[in-house]
Design an enzyme around this catalytic site. Sequence first.
Site, PDB file in Angstrom:
ATOM      1  N   HIS A  72       0.857  -1.189   0.000  1.00  0.00           N
ATOM      2  CA  HIS A  72       0.000   0.000   0.000  1.00  0.00           C
ATOM      3  C   HIS A  72       0.896   1.244   0.000  1.00  0.00           C
ATOM      4  O   HIS A  72       1.959   1.254   0.621  1.00  0.00           O
ATOM      5  CB  HIS A  72      -0.920  -0.015   1.225  1.00  0.00           C
ATOM      6  CG  HIS A  72      -1.987   1.032   1.155  1.00  0.00           C
ATOM      7  ND1 HIS A  72      -1.737   2.356   1.416  1.00  0.00           N
ATOM      8  CD2 HIS A  72      -3.300   0.961   0.813  1.00  0.00           C
ATOM      9  CE1 HIS A  72      -2.858   3.047   1.237  1.00  0.00           C
ATOM     10  NE2 HIS A  72      -3.820   2.224   0.875  1.00  0.00           N
ATOM     11  N   GLU A 115      -4.070   2.700  -7.064  1.00  0.00           N
ATOM     12  CA  GLU A 115      -4.494   3.834  -6.244  1.00  0.00           C
ATOM     13  C   GLU A 115      -3.606   5.046  -6.531  1.00  0.00           C
ATOM     14  O   GLU A 115      -2.468   5.113  -6.041  1.00  0.00           O
ATOM     15  CB  GLU A 115      -4.397   3.480  -4.760  1.00  0.00           C
ATOM     16  CG  GLU A 115      -5.242   2.279  -4.392  1.00  0.00           C
ATOM     17  CD  GLU A 115      -5.495   2.184  -2.896  1.00  0.00           C
ATOM     18  OE1 GLU A 115      -6.662   2.208  -2.504  1.00  0.00           O
ATOM     19  OE2 GLU A 115      -4.527   2.100  -2.139  1.00  0.00           O
TER      20      GLU A 115
HETATM   21  P1  PGA Z   1      -9.590   6.269   0.765  1.00  0.00           P
HETATM   22  O1  PGA Z   1      -8.397   5.202   0.872  1.00  0.00           O
HETATM   23  O2  PGA Z   1     -10.811   5.521   0.309  1.00  0.00           O
HETATM   24  O3  PGA Z   1      -9.741   6.820   2.149  1.00  0.00           O
HETATM   25  O4  PGA Z   1      -9.178   7.276  -0.242  1.00  0.00           O
HETATM   26  C1  PGA Z   1      -8.215   4.255  -0.120  1.00  0.00           C
HETATM   27  C2  PGA Z   1      -7.053   3.370   0.197  1.00  0.00           C
HETATM   28  O5  PGA Z   1      -5.992   3.857   0.603  1.00  0.00           O
HETATM   29  O6  PGA Z   1      -7.163   2.141   0.050  1.00  0.00           O
END
Ligand code: PGA
Length: 237
Positions: free
Chosen positions: A98, A155
């Site tokens: 992540h 992401e």
């Molecule tokens: P968020 O986080 O939905 O708060 O933007 C997404 C993530 O980091 O998986």
Amino acid sequence: MKTILANWKSNKTLEEGKKWLKQFNNLIRKNSLNFDNFRIILFPPLTHLAILHLLVDKYNLALKLGAQNISPFEEGAYTGEVSARSVVNLVNYVLIGHSERRKYFAETDKMVAQKVKMAVKYGLIPVICISNLNQVNYLITTDQLPITNFFILYEPLFAIGSGQPDNPENANKFAQRIKKIVGKKTQVLYGGSVTEENVISFLSKPEISGVGVGGASLDPYQFYKIIKNAQKIKKKN
Ligand code: PGA
């Protein structure tokens, strides 16, 4: 089949986690919501897994559990690390790399690859988080992607926790580019400020197989609404 992930990150005590699960279960039952055609995976803090695992069983919820992280090492003298082997009886999935781990805990592409290897060795399905194509290319060029049974969670950094999601069209294009590199059958998920309002716009894109939800998964009602809205799209895949 679409996938929806709830990542609680470093939020909630065990008591708060139990309460969330109870409320979520009540909402699901009261509204007779089923998870047909959806794979719903909850990633609570590691310390909550053993108890939440029992509760998911008790409630007979079709909810899968995942770990937010695992050690890149097998087992042994690595203080503070939690090995893949020690979570296999609790979870089926694991988030790897992540961007918050890369940013705050100096996780490198090499460590990410090592964690993927550990996950696969112990039968966990890796959800490999990336925010750019270099991170994907690294895994490909070093031949460290599993052949099947993994997810890529795309992401973009600007979208995480900002309330400013990527444009679904861009996310779809990015997913397409990932698939060009990794293989067209790869399941690519989108994450970053997903909410009950925008979930359909992402899930209805052909190259996007699911979403990762952070902030909006912390409240059971909001997360329930995300699943409920998602079910409005009846997709072929
Ligand atoms: P968020 O986080 O939905 O708060 O933007 C997404 C993530 O980091 O998986």
